[in-house]
Motif scaffolding. Structure first.
Motif, PDB file in Angstrom:
ATOM      1  N   GLN A  54     -22.664   6.396 -26.978  1.00  0.00           N
ATOM      2  CA  GLN A  54     -22.968   5.141 -26.291  1.00  0.00           C
ATOM      3  C   GLN A  54     -23.785   4.196 -27.164  1.00  0.00           C
ATOM      4  N   LEU A 112     -23.458   0.394 -28.684  1.00  0.00           N
ATOM      5  CA  LEU A 112     -24.363  -0.683 -28.255  1.00  0.00           C
ATOM      6  C   LEU A 112     -25.136  -1.265 -29.433  1.00  0.00           C
ATOM      7  N   LYS A 113     -25.593  -0.383 -30.347  1.00  0.00           N
ATOM      8  CA  LYS A 113     -26.365  -0.895 -31.480  1.00  0.00           C
ATOM      9  C   LYS A 113     -25.459  -1.695 -32.416  1.00  0.00           C
ATOM     10  N   ARG A 116     -23.443  -3.691 -31.197  1.00  0.00           N
ATOM     11  CA  ARG A 116     -23.151  -4.835 -30.316  1.00  0.00           C
ATOM     12  C   ARG A 116     -21.686  -4.819 -29.873  1.00  0.00           C
ATOM     13  N   TRP A 165     -18.844  -0.693 -24.550  1.00  0.00           N
ATOM     14  CA  TRP A 165     -18.656   0.760 -24.478  1.00  0.00           C
ATOM     15  C   TRP A 165     -18.322   1.165 -23.048  1.00  0.00           C
ATOM     16  N   VAL A 167     -22.561 -10.957 -22.238  1.00  0.00           N
ATOM     17  CA  VAL A 167     -23.720 -10.390 -22.938  1.00  0.00           C
ATOM     18  C   VAL A 167     -23.423 -10.179 -24.430  1.00  0.00           C
ATOM     19  N   TRP A 168     -22.169  -9.927 -24.772  1.00  0.00           N
ATOM     20  CA  TRP A 168     -21.844  -9.657 -26.196  1.00  0.00           C
ATOM     21  C   TRP A 168     -22.063 -10.896 -27.033  1.00  0.00           C
ATOM     22  N   VAL A 220     -25.938 -11.414 -27.282  1.00  0.00           N
ATOM     23  CA  VAL A 220     -26.712 -10.590 -28.212  1.00  0.00           C
ATOM     24  C   VAL A 220     -26.265 -10.769 -29.665  1.00  0.00           C
ATOM     25  N   ARG A 221     -25.099 -11.356 -29.869  1.00  0.00           N
ATOM     26  CA  ARG A 221     -24.662 -11.602 -31.254  1.00  0.00           C
ATOM     27  C   ARG A 221     -25.144 -12.948 -31.772  1.00  0.00           C
TER      28      ARG A 221
END
Lengths: 466, 492
Positions: free
Chosen positions: B408, B412-413, B415, B418, B450-451, B454-455
């Motif tokens: 997972q 997530l790390k 980005r 999952w 959210v992707w 966070v990018r």
């Protein structure tokens, strides 16, 4: 983007909004040595005071001009003068903020005129700053009354800077006008952000020292802290004015005009994008292309929190009822993680930010609309103030408390949902509310499966042990 | 390891029902099927863990772990097997042995007392007593204690003699099945049987997956008599010998049990999967055909076909709106068992590209099927180290990772979206409606704003190359194709 609708009906069921004078009183309480004064009947003040006492768990020094039948008919100027004189005697305030109420506004008094006359005549009131805001109960909500009070303070106490004889602006000083939904803890967080870039903020008003819930050494009968009175005129010399919340647009413009400085309105400081915008402005003001390590770390932690929380918040159907600025702040942050606001209820039609709320529709309504909208939209979570608990109970949904009043929980002043850190806490709060929802455990009937046969169940009493 | 346990393990390895095993030469077969673990580069559970996974979903049984705290204390209440009734299986019982218990040899006495306390306080239909490394090593005879306790208290105490060091999690699953065969199955007679009674073995009702299937069986009049161990009651395990057909759900671990039940009670079994539309239909077809062969009314087959036609049409109609939202997305599948690629064809049908899949626990037949579905071998990974997986995802070679919880955070790390497809997952994806739920989950995840959020570069990165954005492919990416890397960190 939301279209504001106003239901055509006579009845308000479980009201969402608190009235404007209450908002004005709350703003006045964020000024040092203040006593807010309602120009109205005794009851107006008593209800508002109890409301605030139960939210902040503090003594609230709210006073009243105690209008009676006779003064209501003949005019309340004498009541105002008498009230100021009595408050001075009893509490020795340095600032009195007057808010009108529906009663006096309906009568139609010229309070500013009367007040000018009183202050000119009563030289003994000279050590006292008196500010008046028109805040009839029948117009707007808490955030409107708050904004009106702040505008009135700026108007009365911030001098017009003479462009010719203007002293050098204090380049590292910045004015911050928080809107009504910004809590004491949130002011501290914003203060932390601003100071991280080597800037010094002046907050107007500043609840973080007044209603943060601290034990004072003495009983004063006035506000326990707040913006220093000598700091208010000094705001004219700041490098910039920031407003937190669209409802503060007017006050910020006025302050900007008084000091001849740039103004920037941040509709919200909740959510990665919103905080990034604020940090960008701070960097520009501080003249740096860099950010302190602590801020970088807070941002990276928020990013990680967003990834962790998106499993619960992505696709989450929720309903929210709050004043426009707060509804916008929270719903835009949640939209960043893919949540879907199935019902948005708001309290004031005066704030254009409503149109930017990420939902199809925003209803100018009440908590009855919240309940109906949540039911219709199959919401799994409610966001509202404490009175939303009835809707939450009726629907069997978790309630995340936001706004005013939060009188059935402790620590309303400590809620912090702004900045990188506050956003992180907020996302965890929402995700945890979802996780604690009892509906999470699957049942066979959820899928239309028949129950198991009784024969398989263990029902026979066991032999008694030896 | 005791001689008895050694022999049990040896027998488990020599499984004639297992295709993998049959394909091996006699010499290799003797070594067993557990790959030796590499110290310093191993992950995944032990045999005790496997036994717990298999048996713990039996909901009305008290599961008692005879061990110092770690075995039970660090593992209890961590799986999503759902119960429609009793909740006793969620209670963590352990003897919590102390240093003094071990040194003074008080383990057996403490175990006996613990069983008594459970009987007194909870009156369960049975107590399963799990041996562990320490209690096996100090020589506690749990079989003898269980026998004495059963006689004394009148509640069956079943020894599950599968200490962790016996081998892998997979071996533990096998041995747990063997324990049921020896001590439980066949000990209770059902009050009535029907011509459509089945056993389901190897499903654990994770978040209610069994209940996504059960309405289909309800409609066909098929009754789940025996279950190991989805939403199972102890009596259902004890009655398994009276079912007409056994379905073995995508698990090679319990094939030995299915074969033994066929030999002992003449119950034929088949392997099937409820993941994916075509696999679900195939499983229902096979189930009905075999029931009819064993005497069920012949019209069951026609009713089954009608149900399949209706359900498939319903599922495809429900999936259609998602096609434009997921089309062209690239999925990397990384999981054990063959459940992952039983959804491959369904994903492909929606225009999702499967850029790679792990084949760690696949049989040769399974691998052949992957080649058939995906075209060639270049997209099969044996194992992928987390670092390599991170590089692959960071280089945007896949838009989404479907795996178990251990990878997972690799996703997530990096980005990258999952989806949890292993047993710790929180949503059920079985059957026709489960497939729709899975695609909905993919849509919800891959299209989550959210992707993009966070990018986005930080304010202080705006002027510089955006490190938050995804990098172009680099030469660090792992070479595709089967690699036998012992660094197996994602276990099923």
């Amino acid at each position: 983007m939301a279209r504001l609708t106003r239901p055509r009906r006579a009845l308000s069921t479980n009201p969402l909004k608190s009235s404007a004078p209450l908002g004005a009183a709350m703003a006045y309480l964020g000024i040092e040595g203040a006593v807010p004064l309602f120009h109205g009947a005794q009851g107006c003040t008593a209800f508002a005071m109890v409301h605030m006492v139960r939210h902040f768990k503090e003594a609230i020094p709210l006073q009243t001009t105690a209008m009676n039948e006779v003064s209501t008919i003949l005019g309340g100027a004498e009541q105002i003068e008498e009230a100021i004189a009595n408050i001075r005697k009893r509490a020795h305030p340095r600032f009195i903020g007057i808010a009108s109420t529906a009663l006096t506004e309906t009568r139609g008094e010229d309070v500013p005129g009367e007040l000018r006359e009183i202050l000119a005549r009563r030289r003994d009131f000279g050590d006292l700053k008196v500010v008046y805001a028109s805040t009839p109960d029948f117009e707007g909500a808490l955030e409107d009354g708050w904004a009106a009070a702040v505008t009135a303070i700026v108007d009365a106490l911030v001098p017009e800077a003479d462009p010719a004889a203007r002293p050098e602006p204090t380049q590292r000083q910045v004015n911050v006008l928080p809107s009504a939904n910004v809590t004491p803890a949130e002011i501290e967080e914003i203060d932390h952000l601003i100071r991280a870039f080597g800037l010094t903020p002046i907050f107007l008003p500043d609840l973080s020292t007044a209603l943060d819930g601290h034990l004072a050494e003495d009983w004063s009968g006035r506000s326990l802290g707040g913006t220093r009175l000598d700091a208010i005129p000094a705001m004219a010399r700041s490098a910039a004015t920031f407003a937190i919340g669209e409802s503060m647009q007017g006050a910020a413009r006025l302050l900007g005009a008084r000091g001849g400085m740039p103004v920037q309105v941040f509709p919200a400081l909740t959510g990665l994008r919103a905080v990034d915008g604020f940090v960008q402005a701070l960097m520009a003001l501080a003249g740096t292309a860099d950010a302190p390590e602590a801020i970088r770390r807070d941002r990276a932690r928020l990013q990680d929190a967003m990834l962790d929380a998106h499993f619960q918040i992505g696709g989450l159907r929720y309903a929210i009822a709050a004043d426009p600025d707060l509804a916008y702040a929270l719903s835009s942050a949640l939209a960043g993680l893919g949540a879907e606001a199935v019902a948005v209820i708001t309290s004031s039609g005066a704030n254009p930010i409503v149109e930017l709320i990420p939902a199809e529709e925003a209803v100018l309504g009440d908590l009855g609309d919240l309940e109906a909208g949540a039911r219709k939209g199959c919401a799994r979570l409610l966001i509202s103030h404490a009175h939303g608990r009835h809707a939450a109970q009726a629907l069997g949904l978790p309630l995340v408390r936001a706004g005013f009043p939060i009188n059935d929980r402790l620590g309303a002043q400590d809620i912090c949902r702004v900045g990188y850190r506050g956003t992180r806490a907020f996302l965890f709060e929402i995700a945890n509310a979802v996780l604690s929802h009892p509906h999470d455990a699957a049942r066979p009937e959820d899928f239309g499966a028949a129950p198991i046969e009784p024969e398989f169940e263990h029902d026979r009493p066991q032999t008694a042990p030896h | 390891m005791s001689d008895a346990l050694k022999q049990t393990v040896q027998e488990a390895f020599n499984e004639p029902g297992c295709a993998t095993n049959r394909a091996k030469p006699a010499e290799a077969r003797k070594k067993g099927c557990a790959r030796p673990l590499t110290p310093g580069a191993a992950a995944g559970g032990c045999a005790f863990d496997g036994a717990m996974i298999t048996l713990q979903p039996i909901v009305d049984v008290a599961h008692l772990v005879h061990a110092p705290l770690a075995c039970g204390g660090n593992s209890w209440d961590n799986r999503g097997s759902a119960s429609s009734g009793p909740m006793l299986y969620k209670t963590g019982f352990t003897t919590d042995l102390t240093e003094l218990d071990i040194v003074m040899g008080k383990g057996e006495k403490k175990l006996y007392a613990a069983i008594r306390e459970i009987v007194q306080n909870h009156a369960p239909p049975a107590i399963f007593v799990y041996a562990t490394c320490v209690t096996a090593m100090i020589g506690d005879d749990i079989a003898a204690v269980c026998k004495a306790a059963t006689e004394a208290f009148g509640t069956p105490a079943i020894p599950v003699d599968v200490p962790g060091y016996a081998g892998s999690k997979n071996l533990g699953c096998k041995l747990a099945g063997e324990m049921m065969y020896r001590h439980v199955i066949g000990t209770v007679e059902p009050e009535r049987t029907t011509e459509c009674d089945i056993n389901i073995i190897g499903d654990y009702n994770l978040n209610g997956e069994l209940w996504q299937i059960k309405p289909l069986l309800d409609r066909l009049g098929i009754r789940i008599l025996g279950s190991l161990s989805a939403d199972a009651r102890y009596r259902q395990v004890a009655m398994m010998h009276r079912a007409r057909v056994t379905m073995l759900v995508c698990s090679h671990a319990l094939i030995g049990l299915a074969r033994k039940m066929e030999e002992t009670w003449g119950i034929p079994f088949f392997e099937g999967s409820f993941y994916g539309i075509s696999d679900t239909s195939q499983a229902l077809r096979t189930m009905c055909r075999m029931l009819v062969e064993r005497g069920a009314p012949a019209d069951l087959i026609d009713r089954c076909e009608a149900l399949i036609a209706e359900e498939e049409a319903g599922a495809r109609a429900a999936l259609a709106p998602y096609r434009p939202r997921v089309e062209g997305r690239r999925v990397l599948l990384y999981t054990g068992g063959h459940k992952s690629w039983s959804v491959v064809s369904a994903l492909q049908e929606l225009g999702i590209e499967v850029v790679g899949t792990s084949v760690r626990k696949a049989t040769e037949a399974d691998k052949a099927r992957v080649v058939q579905i995906m075209g060639d071998e270049t997209h099969m990974y044996e194992n992928m180290a987390p670092k390599d997986m991170y590089a692959t995802l960071k280089a945007a070679k896949a838009d989404i990772l479907m795996s178990g919880a251990r990878s997972q955070f690799v996703a997530l790390k990096a980005r990258t979206p999952w989806i949890d497809v292993n047993q710790e997952k929180h949503e059920p994806y079985a059957g026709y409606m489960g497939m729709v739920d899975l695609v909905r989950a993919i849509d919800r995840s891959v299209n989550n704003p959210v992707w993009e959020e966070v990018r986005r570069p930080a304010p202080w990165e705006a002027a510089r190359p955006a490190t938050g954005l995804r990098l172009a492919a680099t030469s660090q990416d792992p070479a595709p194709g089967p690699v036998n890397d012992p660094k197996d960190f994602e276990d099923c």
